[in-house]
Design an enzyme around this catalytic site. Structure first.
Site, mmCIF file in Angstrom:
data_model
loop_
_atom_site.group_PDB
_atom_site.id
_atom_site.type_symbol
_atom_site.label_atom_id
_atom_site.label_comp_id
_atom_site.label_asym_id
_atom_site.label_seq_id
_atom_site.Cartn_x
_atom_site.Cartn_y
_atom_site.Cartn_z
ATOM 1 N N CYS A 47 0.837 -1.209 0.000
ATOM 2 C CA CYS A 47 0.000 0.000 0.000
ATOM 3 C C CYS A 47 0.872 1.259 0.000
ATOM 4 C CB CYS A 47 -0.922 -0.039 1.223
ATOM 5 S SG CYS A 47 -1.750 1.518 1.589
ATOM 6 N N CYS A 50 0.018 3.945 2.599
ATOM 7 C CA CYS A 50 0.400 3.504 3.946
ATOM 8 C C CYS A 50 1.844 3.892 4.249
ATOM 9 C CB CYS A 50 0.255 1.984 4.069
ATOM 10 S SG CYS A 50 -1.434 1.373 3.859
#
Length: 307
Positions: A47, A50
């Site tokens: 991700c 993230c």
């Protein structure tokens, strides 16, 4: 923000920030949050957002000097936790206090909003956040007007605050909620859709969006007396109980609405694709994180989920 469907991040050292697993989640989050708020970061190695949020959030937690702790959950390795907490996209961040989620957000936020989030969590736990300025006091005054039923005065005050600071999420959310209180849902939605991108994912605007959704739903349900009669005649008439909860919420009987939804969840948590839990989360999002109805409702729901 990436929908759930690399490189593994190293677990940060120190007691303030740690990785957890399904085996240690209760100890690291639920038990630890009895003493200090615990911020839980749901992430995955693949991700991209993230990787932006994680370090910034760690810095904000470190800067709080022990007022909060942080726990990281790799959703790839801990899918059961992600499912139980209804994590649908990452990054998602929840703040736990006394074993219950009390605040949260999705997507990456700038450092200034991360500090605001942590301040809010600390305040919800009874601590002291950073110093507030005149605009914060004006927001509090407008919120008091709204609570007393002076929605027009509140809307004017919130609008004046936004004239000074167009990125004030609390004032923006308040302006939306004031128009909901006035019954002007189309205008409320237009204001919400016009929010600056920097604050569009803030808790205040998500709460306002939840209030709009609940208000629109309430317009479509029948009379409370008829719905209650249906439920009493057949306690397993799940649609009638669901509609009764909506009617109760529309009358301002929020706690009673939550009670009906919890009973529906107890009877059949999978009914209508988990509609009872989804509606509970919508109501929780519409209220302040430290509202007793939210805290009690989340505790009761968690006891059912983790039983």
């Amino acid at each position: 923000m990436i929908e759930l469907g690399g490189d593994k991040q190293a677990a940060p050292a120190g007691d303030l920030i740690k990785e957890t697993s399904e085996a240690s989640f209760m100890q690291d989050v639920v038990d630890a949050s009895q003493e200090v708020p615990v911020i839980v970061d749901f992430w995955a190695p693949w991700c991209g957002p993230c990787k932006q949020l994680g370090p910034a959030l760690e810095s904000a937690v470190t800067a709080a000097r022990g007022a909060v702790k942080m726990v990281k959950v790799n959703v790839d390795e801990n899918q059961m936790i992600a499912q139980q907490l209804r994590i649908q996209s990452i990054p998602t961040v929840y703040a736990f206090w006394k074993g219950q989620p009390v605040d949260g957000f999705q997507g990456a936020l700038p450092a200034s909003q991360l500090k605001e989030f942590i301040d809010r969590v600390v305040q919800a736990a009874g601590g002291e956040a950073g110093e507030s300025g005149g605009l914060d006091e004006a927001v509090e005054a407008a919120e008091a007007m709204l609570a007393e039923g002076a929605a027009t005065d509140a809307a004017q005050t919130f609008a004046a605050i936004l004239g000074e600071d167009e990125h004030n999420a609390a004032a923006y959310g308040g302006l939306v909620r004031a128009h909901v209180a006035l019954g002007d849902l189309d205008q409320a939605e237009a204001i919400l859709n016009g929010a600056p991108a920097e604050i569009s994912k803030s808790h205040e605007l998500e709460a306002a969006a939840a209030q709009i959704a609940l208000a629109r739903q309430a317009q479509e349900v029948g009379p409370e007396a008829d719905l209650r009669a249906k439920v009493e005649a057949d306690p397993d008439d799940h649609q009638a109980r669901y509609d009764l909860a909506q009617a109760l919420y529309a009358k301002g009987e929020t706690e009673a609405a939550v009670d009906e939804l919890l009973e529906l969840f107890r009877r059949d948590r999978d009914w209508n694709d988990g509609a009872a839990k989804q509606q509970l989360f919508t109501i929780f999002e519409a209220l302040k994180p430290n509202d007793p109805v939210v805290l009690n409702g989340r505790r009761r729901l968690s006891s059912m989920i983790f039983a």
